[in-house]
Write a protein that holds these residues in place. Structure first.
Motif, PDB file in Angstrom:
ATOM      1  N   GLU A   1       0.487  -1.031  -0.314  1.00 52.07           N
ATOM      2  CA  GLU A   1      -0.217  -0.066   0.333  1.00 52.07           C
ATOM      3  C   GLU A   1       1.069   1.603   0.037  1.00 52.07           C
ATOM      4  OE1 GLU A   1      -2.820   2.170   3.109  1.00 52.07           O
ATOM      5  OE2 GLU A   1      -1.968   0.751   3.573  1.00 52.07           O
ATOM      6  N   SER A   2       2.019   1.086   0.470  1.00 52.29           N
ATOM      7  CA  SER A   2       3.269   2.674   0.629  1.00 52.29           C
ATOM      8  C   SER A   2       3.491   2.771   0.125  1.00 52.29           C
ATOM      9  CB  SER A   2       3.670   2.481   1.799  1.00 52.29           C
ATOM     10  OG  SER A   2       5.152   1.282   2.369  1.00 52.29           O
ATOM     11  N   ASN A   3       3.803   1.685  -1.541  1.00 51.32           N
ATOM     12  CA  ASN A   3       4.711   2.075  -2.254  1.00 51.32           C
ATOM     13  C   ASN A   3       4.074   1.890  -3.500  1.00 51.32           C
ATOM     14  OD1 ASN A   3       6.553   1.508  -4.285  1.00 51.32           O
ATOM     15  ND2 ASN A   3       5.297  -0.642  -5.069  1.00 51.32           N
ATOM     16  N   ALA A   4       2.521   2.003  -3.724  1.00 56.50           N
ATOM     17  CA  ALA A   4       1.422   2.543  -4.596  1.00 56.50           C
ATOM     18  C   ALA A   4       1.530   3.680  -3.768  1.00 56.50           C
ATOM     19  CB  ALA A   4       0.528   1.578  -4.763  1.00 56.50           C
ATOM     20  N   ILE A   5       1.320   3.937  -3.081  1.00 58.20           N
ATOM     21  CA  ILE A   5       0.951   5.825  -3.047  1.00 58.20           C
ATOM     22  C   ILE A   5       2.573   5.769  -2.807  1.00 58.20           C
ATOM     23  CG2 ILE A   5       0.730   7.480  -0.835  1.00 58.20           C
ATOM     24  CD1 ILE A   5      -1.216   5.041   0.430  1.00 58.20           C
ATOM     25  N   TYR A   6       4.243   5.772  -2.881  1.00 54.94           N
ATOM     26  CA  TYR A   6       5.195   6.373  -2.924  1.00 54.94           C
ATOM     27  C   TYR A   6       4.926   6.614  -4.449  1.00 54.94           C
ATOM     28  CZ  TYR A   6       9.857   6.814  -4.388  1.00 54.94           C
ATOM     29  OH  TYR A   6      11.154   6.703  -4.712  1.00 54.94           O
ATOM     30  N   GLN A   7       4.718   5.867  -5.016  1.00 54.86           N
ATOM     31  CA  GLN A   7       4.330   5.857  -7.021  1.00 54.86           C
ATOM     32  C   GLN A   7       3.240   6.694  -7.225  1.00 54.86           C
ATOM     33  OE1 GLN A   7       6.299   4.469  -8.542  1.00 54.86           O
ATOM     34  NE2 GLN A   7       7.377   2.802  -7.324  1.00 54.86           N
ATOM     35  N   LEU A   8       2.669   6.903  -6.207  1.00 61.34           N
ATOM     36  CA  LEU A   8       1.574   8.173  -6.357  1.00 61.34           C
ATOM     37  C   LEU A   8       2.794   9.622  -6.781  1.00 61.34           C
ATOM     38  CD1 LEU A   8      -1.494   8.329  -7.580  1.00 61.34           C
ATOM     39  CD2 LEU A   8      -2.039   8.085  -5.094  1.00 61.34           C
ATOM     40  N   ALA A   9       2.862   9.429  -5.699  1.00 56.98           N
ATOM     41  CA  ALA A   9       3.910  10.837  -5.912  1.00 56.98           C
ATOM     42  C   ALA A   9       4.692  10.787  -6.169  1.00 56.98           C
ATOM     43  CB  ALA A   9       4.562  10.484  -3.456  1.00 56.98           C
ATOM     44  N   LYS A  10       5.193  10.075  -6.716  1.00 54.30           N
ATOM     45  CA  LYS A  10       6.089  10.406  -7.473  1.00 54.30           C
ATOM     46  C   LYS A  10       5.112  10.323  -8.888  1.00 54.30           C
ATOM     47  CE  LYS A  10       9.240   7.526  -8.965  1.00 54.30           C
ATOM     48  NZ  LYS A  10      11.074   6.256  -8.923  1.00 54.30           N
ATOM     49  N   THR A  11       4.642  10.254  -9.340  1.00 50.02           N
ATOM     50  CA  THR A  11       3.668  10.689 -10.627  1.00 50.02           C
ATOM     51  C   THR A  11       3.119  11.733 -10.472  1.00 50.02           C
ATOM     52  OG1 THR A  11       2.993   8.466 -10.763  1.00 50.02           O
ATOM     53  CG2 THR A  11       1.564  10.174 -12.018  1.00 50.02           C
ATOM     54  N   HIS A  12       2.852  12.684  -9.861  1.00 48.33           N
ATOM     55  CA  HIS A  12       2.703  13.931  -9.136  1.00 48.33           C
ATOM     56  C   HIS A  12       4.090  14.395  -9.309  1.00 48.33           C
ATOM     57  CE1 HIS A  12      -1.928  13.367  -8.749  1.00 48.33           C
ATOM     58  NE2 HIS A  12      -2.057  12.708  -7.803  1.00 48.33           N
ATOM     59  N   LYS A  13       4.619  14.632  -9.407  1.00 49.75           N
ATOM     60  CA  LYS A  13       6.025  15.180  -9.339  1.00 49.75           C
ATOM     61  C   LYS A  13       6.455  15.210 -10.460  1.00 49.75           C
ATOM     62  CE  LYS A  13      10.800  14.978  -7.930  1.00 49.75           C
ATOM     63  NZ  LYS A  13      11.482  15.602  -9.525  1.00 49.75           N
ATOM     64  N   ILE A  14       6.484  13.752 -11.590  1.00 46.15           N
ATOM     65  CA  ILE A  14       6.163  13.961 -12.975  1.00 46.15           C
ATOM     66  C   ILE A  14       5.623  15.190 -13.976  1.00 46.15           C
ATOM     67  CG2 ILE A  14       5.872  13.454 -15.460  1.00 46.15           C
ATOM     68  CD1 ILE A  14       6.921  10.779 -13.616  1.00 46.15           C
ATOM     69  N   ILE A  15       3.591  14.975 -12.629  1.00 43.64           N
ATOM     70  CA  ILE A  15       3.017  16.077 -13.659  1.00 43.64           C
ATOM     71  C   ILE A  15       3.230  17.816 -12.977  1.00 43.64           C
ATOM     72  CG2 ILE A  15       0.282  16.663 -12.891  1.00 43.64           C
ATOM     73  CD1 ILE A  15       0.349  13.507 -12.737  1.00 43.64           C
ATOM     74  N   GLY A  16       4.177  18.141 -12.023  1.00 41.11           N
ATOM     75  CA  GLY A  16       4.259  19.113 -11.016  1.00 41.11           C
ATOM     76  C   GLY A  16       3.515  19.433 -10.370  1.00 41.11           C
ATOM     77  N   ASP A  17       2.750  18.916  -9.573  1.00 43.40           N
ATOM     78  CA  ASP A  17       2.106  18.945  -8.924  1.00 43.40           C
ATOM     79  C   ASP A  17       2.398  18.945  -7.537  1.00 43.40           C
ATOM     80  OD1 ASP A  17      -0.233  19.580  -7.036  1.00 43.40           O
ATOM     81  OD2 ASP A  17      -1.565  18.319  -8.119  1.00 43.40           O
ATOM     82  N   VAL A  18       3.772  19.710  -7.113  1.00 45.42           N
ATOM     83  CA  VAL A  18       4.902  19.202  -6.306  1.00 45.42           C
ATOM     84  C   VAL A  18       3.715  19.523  -5.002  1.00 45.42           C
ATOM     85  CG1 VAL A  18       6.413  20.692  -4.763  1.00 45.42           C
ATOM     86  CG2 VAL A  18       6.679  20.534  -6.836  1.00 45.42           C
ATOM     87  N   ASP A  19       3.010  19.773  -4.864  1.00 44.69           N
ATOM     88  CA  ASP A  19       1.848  20.470  -3.426  1.00 44.69           C
ATOM     89  C   ASP A  19       0.995  18.810  -2.768  1.00 44.69           C
ATOM     90  OD1 ASP A  19       2.440  22.256  -2.238  1.00 44.69           O
ATOM     91  OD2 ASP A  19       0.580  23.409  -3.212  1.00 44.69           O
ATOM     92  N   THR A  20       0.392  17.844  -4.129  1.00 39.99           N
ATOM     93  CA  THR A  20       0.115  17.299  -3.793  1.00 39.99           C
ATOM     94  C   THR A  20       1.378  15.217  -3.711  1.00 39.99           C
ATOM     95  OG1 THR A  20      -1.821  17.151  -5.002  1.00 39.99           O
ATOM     96  CG2 THR A  20      -1.206  15.352  -5.093  1.00 39.99           C
ATOM     97  N   ALA A  21       2.379  15.881  -4.842  1.00 42.71           N
ATOM     98  CA  ALA A  21       2.801  14.662  -4.550  1.00 42.71           C
ATOM     99  C   ALA A  21       3.857  14.621  -3.014  1.00 42.71           C
ATOM    100  CB  ALA A  21       4.748  15.542  -5.098  1.00 42.71           C
ATOM    101  N   LYS A  22       3.961  15.971  -2.103  1.00 43.08           N
ATOM    102  CA  LYS A  22       4.274  15.856  -1.307  1.00 43.08           C
ATOM    103  C   LYS A  22       3.517  14.753  -0.028  1.00 43.08           C
ATOM    104  CE  LYS A  22       7.325  18.644   2.740  1.00 43.08           C
ATOM    105  NZ  LYS A  22       7.820  19.584   2.925  1.00 43.08           N
ATOM    106  N   LYS A  23       2.204  15.612  -0.194  1.00 39.01           N
ATOM    107  CA  LYS A  23       1.000  14.875   1.147  1.00 39.01           C
ATOM    108  C   LYS A  23       1.110  13.268   0.475  1.00 39.01           C
ATOM    109  CE  LYS A  23      -2.714  14.020  -1.026  1.00 39.01           C
ATOM    110  NZ  LYS A  23      -4.720  15.127  -1.164  1.00 39.01           N
ATOM    111  N   TYR A  24       1.534  12.589  -0.792  1.00 37.51           N
ATOM    112  CA  TYR A  24       1.139  11.286  -0.979  1.00 37.51           C
ATOM    113  C   TYR A  24       2.476  10.809  -0.704  1.00 37.51           C
ATOM    114  CZ  TYR A  24      -2.917  10.898  -3.336  1.00 37.51           C
ATOM    115  OH  TYR A  24      -3.810  10.986  -4.481  1.00 37.51           O
ATOM    116  N   CYS A  25       3.532  11.602  -0.193  1.00 43.78           N
ATOM    117  CA  CYS A  25       4.961  11.007   0.237  1.00 43.78           C
ATOM    118  C   CYS A  25       5.280  10.505   1.455  1.00 43.78           C
ATOM    119  CB  CYS A  25       6.345  12.007  -0.506  1.00 43.78           C
ATOM    120  SG  CYS A  25       7.266  10.947  -0.169  1.00 43.78           S
TER     121      CYS A  25
END
Length: 605
Positions: A278-302
């Protein structure tokens, strides 16, 4: 020697406890169970139990990132399996060895072990053999994805997924043989959807109702569901990550498919009690939002991922901490600003006469994207930086021209501050032309794209209005310099990409709205564009640009790129792409050495 019936029951119980602890990330507890199995195996000389213990201990060390230790355990597992001539156990050991060689980046041996495993199980017609082949295909997919052979990886993952779909669909038939009257009626009518993971939601739903602990169905059936779903989701997450890596330029796909799929998978792992996955899926979600450029959402998921694994000493914890540091740095500056050398203001007097262009920005990201294309003057190591009164100026060559780049405060003509700031810039540097570069909101997402470049033929201020029976705009639109407009409008061979990975539309020329109000309300936006139907976009600084330029007599033009639609869903994740597109386009135009021919400095210098 084989164990007694009671000993077999005890071993089965230990295995189930160990697997549950492992899914939850409680590796020390899982290891204790496998050590008890190993002790029992030595006491009874049971080779099968030795294999189970060695396999379990090896997988725990894999989870902890101790890949060389894991290889030692799985090598012992392989030797025993071969000595007693058990094909399935041999295949399991080969698959596990290959998985660990993948992590130490020995891809040749990693592939070889998986191929050897598949050669064994393809000759065996059983559910266990199919599960092993699905894992081997999954691990081969990982290898090819790591080698950036994304299409091959995608094919391998699809094969693995198809095997798992068949295994999970067979659960329905097994389920019909059991007495589960409480949840039987509607669930058995469902058919799986081969395009997503919803087809097995009925299995997961039933398992949730039973909480994996109740005794009203056969325990073996219950554990079988959990194991199949766990493997299926593990393969699904690898497939999703592979698609993300293959489509990093397609931000629309990342937002609308990849991120949503990862979110679904994180919830699915949570329902299975598989907290590390579960935590790996959320971490990958954070990496995806980092690629998108949504830093705030990426940090929240991380941070969410880190909260799950914080008590575990596993590689994912370190990866989360590394990503958070990168996000913190990106949050502050997006990217690194280029190095510059500070010089005294009085040393610029000789340079002023040579300045051709002033590039004006309004935000940090706009300034950054322009400065990344600004080069040092000949024989200078860095671009130069000058502090003068309340402004900071950056000096260098932008394309073919000696240029000053600066940032003014966001505002408009009625604010006066931005107008005065622009006028101060013009009187200080006396350029041939001033160009405002940055981001704007677009008018119509059905005809325009994020990243499309807008060239202002005129600036239409909208703030000064009389509201009675009808709204009348009292501000007359201000036209861009005709020569500059002609130069920018005649560019036909410049291209950039939008968030969907496809090319943007050609630069569009038209009227651009400008005012103090941030356009981020669908009703307000609709009213504005109804009043000004010729407008192609809107922004906040253009009115100050044209007002100051007219006072001084400097040729001006505004070039901006669409970063949002002003529809109440404003965010900053597309701003880097849009600001970069506008800067790139202006740089392309100014790289033509004669583009400013016919334009004179306002004081005839």
């Amino acid at each position: 020697m084989m164990g007694s019936h009671q000993e077999k029951i005890n071993i089965t119980s230990l295995i189930r406890s160990a697997e549950k602890f492992k899914r939850e990330g409680k590796y020390s507890e899982a290891a204790k169970q496998y050590l008890l199995i190993q002790e029992q195996a030595f006491q009874t000389a049971n080779q099968q139990w030795k294999i189970i213990a060695l396999h379990g201990l090896g997988t725990i060390h894999t989870c902890l990132g101790n890949y060389k230790i894991a290889i030692e355990y799985h090598s012992q597992q392989l030797n025993i399996s071969r000595s007693i001539d058990t094909s399935l156990e041999t295949a399991v050991a080969l698959t596990s060895l290959g998985y660990n060689y993948y992590f130490i980046e020995n891809f040749k041996d990693a592939s070889s072990y998986q191929d050897s495993s598949r050669n064994i199980v393809r000759r065996i017609d059983s559910k266990e053999a199919s599960k092993i082949e699905a894992k081997a295909l999954n691990y081969l997919g990982l290898i090819h994805s790591k080698l950036t052979k994304y299409e091959v990886a995608d094919f391998l993952y699809d094969q693995s997924i198809n095997i798992m779909k068949k295994l999970i669909s067979d659960v329905e038939f097994k389920k019909n043989k059991l007495n589960i009257s409480k949840v039987e009626s509607e669930k058995t009518k469902l058919t799986f959807n081969e395009n997503n993971i919803d087809f097995c939601s009925w299995v997961e739903s039933d398992a949730n109702k039973l909480d994996f602990k109740k005794n009203d169905i056969d325990i073996e059936f219950n554990n079988d569901i959990v194991e199949l779903l766990y493997d299926f989701y593990a393969i699904s997450i690898n497939l999703t990550i592979n698609k993300r890596e293959f489509n990093q330029d397609n931000i629309l796909l990342l937002e609308q498919e990849i991120a949503i799929k990862l979110q679904e998978l994180s919830l699915s792992f949570n329902r299975l009690g598989a907290f590390v996955q579960e935590s790996n899926a959320i971490y990958q979600l954070a990496k995806t939002h980092k690629i998108i450029g949504d830093v705030d959402t990426a940090k929240k998921y991380c941070m969410q991922s880190l909260s799950i694994v914080n008590e575990l000493n596993i590689p994912l914890k370190n990866e989360c901490n590394k990503l958070i540091k990168k996000l913190d740095a990106q949050y502050q500056t997006y990217e690194d600003f280029p190095e510059s050398q500070e010089i005294e203001e009085n040393s610029c007097e000789s340079i002023k006469k040579e300045i051709d262009v002033v590039l004006l920005t309004a935000t940090d990201i706009e300034l950054l994207k322009v400065l990344q294309l600004l080069k040092p003057y000949p024989r200078k190591q860095n671009i130069q930086r000058v502090y003068s009164e309340s402004a900071t100026y950056h000096l260098g060559k932008f394309g073919a021209y000696k240029t000053v780049v600066t940032r003014c405060r966001i505002g408009s003509i009625n604010n006066n501050e931005a107008t005065l700031a622009v006028e101060q810039v013009l009187r200080k540097w006396n350029p041939k032309a001033i160009i405002m570069v940055g981001i704007a909101c677009g008018r119509d997402p059905t005809k325009q794209k994020i990243g499309d470049v807008l060239i202002a033929s005129e600036i239409q201020p909208y703030e000064s209005q009389r509201v009675g029976k009808e709204t009348i705009n009292r501000n007359i639109p201000k036209s861009s310099n005709k020569t500059l407009l002609d130069r920018f409008d005649c560019v036909h061979d410049w291209k950039s990409k939008s968030i969907d990975g496809m090319f943007c539309n050609p630069p569009e020329v038209g009227s651009i709205l400008s005012g103090e109000k941030l356009i981020d309300n669908p009703e307000f936006k609709a009213e504005l564009f109804e009043q000004f139907p010729e407008a192609i976009g809107g922004e906040m600084e253009g009115a100050a640009l044209c007002a100051a330029s007219e006072r001084v007599g400097t040729a001006w033009i505004l070039v901006k790129s669409i970063s949002d639609w002003g529809d109440g869903k404003k965010h900053n994740k597309h701003q880097p792409l849009a600001a970069g597109a506008a800067a790139s386009f202006v740089h392309y135009v100014l790289s033509q050495k004669t583009i400013l021919n016919g334009i004179q400095k306002p004081r005839g210098e």
